[in-house]
Write a protein that holds these residues in place. Sequence first.
Motif, PDB file in Angstrom:
ATOM      1  N   CYS A  62     -10.239   3.922   2.912  1.00 15.82           N
ATOM      2  CA  CYS A  62      -8.799   4.097   2.706  1.00 15.82           C
ATOM      3  C   CYS A  62      -8.370   5.443   3.290  1.00 15.82           C
ATOM      4  O   CYS A  62      -9.067   6.440   3.124  1.00 15.82           O
ATOM      5  CB  CYS A  62      -8.510   4.051   1.211  1.00 15.82           C
ATOM      6  SG  CYS A  62      -6.812   4.485   0.791  1.00 15.82           S
ATOM      7  N   CYS A  84      -6.001  -1.575  -1.070  1.00 11.33           N
ATOM      8  CA  CYS A  84      -6.955  -0.578  -1.542  1.00 11.33           C
ATOM      9  C   CYS A  84      -7.069  -0.715  -3.058  1.00 11.33           C
ATOM     10  O   CYS A  84      -6.093  -0.473  -3.777  1.00 11.33           O
ATOM     11  CB  CYS A  84      -6.503   0.852  -1.201  1.00 11.33           C
ATOM     12  SG  CYS A  84      -7.575   2.089  -2.000  1.00 11.33           S
ATOM     13  N   PHE A 122       0.830  -1.207   0.000  1.00 10.85           N
ATOM     14  CA  PHE A 122       0.000   0.000   0.000  1.00 10.85           C
ATOM     15  C   PHE A 122       0.866   1.259   0.000  1.00 10.85           C
ATOM     16  O   PHE A 122       0.622   2.198  -0.761  1.00 10.85           O
ATOM     17  CB  PHE A 122      -0.937   0.032   1.218  1.00 10.85           C
ATOM     18  CG  PHE A 122      -1.725   1.317   1.278  1.00 10.85           C
ATOM     19  CD1 PHE A 122      -2.943   1.422   0.617  1.00 10.85           C
ATOM     20  CD2 PHE A 122      -1.225   2.444   1.941  1.00 10.85           C
ATOM     21  CE1 PHE A 122      -3.652   2.628   0.620  1.00 10.85           C
ATOM     22  CE2 PHE A 122      -1.925   3.651   1.948  1.00 10.85           C
ATOM     23  CZ  PHE A 122      -3.145   3.736   1.290  1.00 10.85           C
ATOM     24  N   CYS A 151      -7.689   7.684  -0.118  1.00  9.66           N
ATOM     25  CA  CYS A 151      -8.688   8.000  -1.147  1.00  9.66           C
ATOM     26  C   CYS A 151     -10.126   7.784  -0.695  1.00  9.66           C
ATOM     27  O   CYS A 151     -11.054   8.148  -1.408  1.00  9.66           O
ATOM     28  CB  CYS A 151      -8.415   7.177  -2.406  1.00  9.66           C
ATOM     29  SG  CYS A 151      -8.901   5.445  -2.244  1.00  9.66           S
ATOM     30  N   SER A 193      -8.349   1.124  -5.232  1.00 10.52           N
ATOM     31  CA  SER A 193      -8.122   2.350  -6.003  1.00 10.52           C
ATOM     32  C   SER A 193      -6.655   2.763  -5.994  1.00 10.52           C
ATOM     33  O   SER A 193      -6.047   2.960  -7.037  1.00 10.52           O
ATOM     34  CB  SER A 193      -8.963   3.498  -5.443  1.00 10.52           C
ATOM     35  OG  SER A 193     -10.319   3.126  -5.402  1.00 10.52           O
ATOM     36  N   CYS A 194      -6.089   2.896  -4.801  1.00  5.89           N
ATOM     37  CA  CYS A 194      -4.688   3.342  -4.711  1.00  5.89           C
ATOM     38  C   CYS A 194      -3.723   2.314  -5.292  1.00  5.89           C
ATOM     39  O   CYS A 194      -2.613   2.657  -5.674  1.00  5.89           O
ATOM     40  CB  CYS A 194      -4.312   3.600  -3.260  1.00  5.89           C
ATOM     41  SG  CYS A 194      -5.187   4.982  -2.499  1.00  5.89           S
TER      42      CYS A 194
HETATM   43 ZN   LIG Z   1      -6.977   4.228  -1.476  1.00  4.87          ZN
END
Ligand SMILES: [Zn+2]
Length: 339
Positions: A313, A333, A221, A316, A335-336
Motif C-alpha cells: 500500500c 487495502c 481507498f 501503510c 489496513s487503510c
Molecule cells: Zn494501506
Amino acid sequence: MPEGHSVHRLARQFRDVFGGAALAVSSPQGKFSAGAARIDGHVLERAEAHGKQMFLYFSHDLVMRVHLGLYGAWDFGGDSTFTGASSIGAPRRIGEQELGAESPDDDQASVSGGPAAGLLTVAGPGDYDGPPEPTGAVRVRLVSDHGWADLRGPTACEVLTPAEAAAVRRKLGPDPLNHGQGDEEEFVRRIRKSTTSTALQLMKQDVLAGVGNVYRAEVLFRLGLDPMLPGTSLQREEAQALWEDIARIMADGVRDGRIITTELRDRPSGVGVDVGCGPASRGGMGDGLPRRPNKDVPAEDSHYVYKREGLPCRHCGSQIAMKDLGGRKLYWCPSCQAG
Ligand SMILES: [Zn+2]
C-alpha cells in the motif's frame, strides 16, 4: 468498458467535429438501416454523455442513443478543418482502443496519449475526398462535409423520441460529470437507502452513472472507506465526500484521457500534479488540444489499489488485497480501509 470520463470526451468530440452540421447517416452493415433513415440528413444540435451512454440530439427532435459496452468503438477521420476541431487530437479511435484494456474486465484507461496505431490518415487541406470504403461491421456511419465517424460493435444503438430518451436518462443515476442541481443529494439518498455494499453500489448505474471498476476501487481507498460497508451505514458526510471525490478524479480523467488517482506525494516518480490541480481545459475549437499536466505519469504510479494486489500500500505498506465481488474484481487495502 469505457468509464464515464471516456464517454464525456467522446461527446465533446462529437460537439466539436459535428455540432451544427447536417449529417449523412447510414448503416453500411445494415443492422441499423431503419434507425439511420430516421436521422439521415438532419443537423446534430447537441451531444451529451450521461454515465456510460451518449445521446446525440438532432434538429428534428430525434435522439440517437449509443452505449459502447465492452466492445464498441468509434473511428474518426476527415480533412484539416475536422481534425483541427477535434478535442482529442488527431483522428483516433475512442472505445476499447482508448482504453488499452488488457481484458474485457478492465476499465483501465489507456496510458497512450497520441493517436492510436493503425488509424486513419489525416488529410491535408484539399486532400480529403470523402470517407474510405467501410471495412468490417460498421453499424453506423456519420458523414459531414468535413469528416466522418464509424461506429462498430456497440451494445446499444437506437433512435429515440425526446420522451423515450428522457425516460432512459431518468432511470440512470446522477452523473458526477454533469453537475446538475440536486444531483449530489440524489446520489446521497440513493446510496444510503440500500444495505448493499458501497463497493457494489458504486458500480450500479442507477445509483451513480459513469463509474466503473477503476474509479470505484480508487475512490474508496482515497476516502479510507471499507468497500463492504452497507450503504445504509454510510454517514451522510461520507456519501457526500464520495460524490465530490469521484467528480474531482473523473474531471481529471476527462482532461487527461486516462485515469490517474494518486496524489503527487504518493508517486515514486514524482511526475505530474495533484488530483484536482493543473490547468483545466475545455479543449475543442480555438482552444488547441486539452492540456494534460499528468500525461507523463508512469502507469505504475497511476493508481492506489487497482491491479496492485500483493503490492505494498502506498500509505501503510500492507499488501493490497483483491477478491471477486459480483463478478468483478475488487481491490482494496485491508489496513487503510478496515471496517
Ligand atoms: Zn494501506
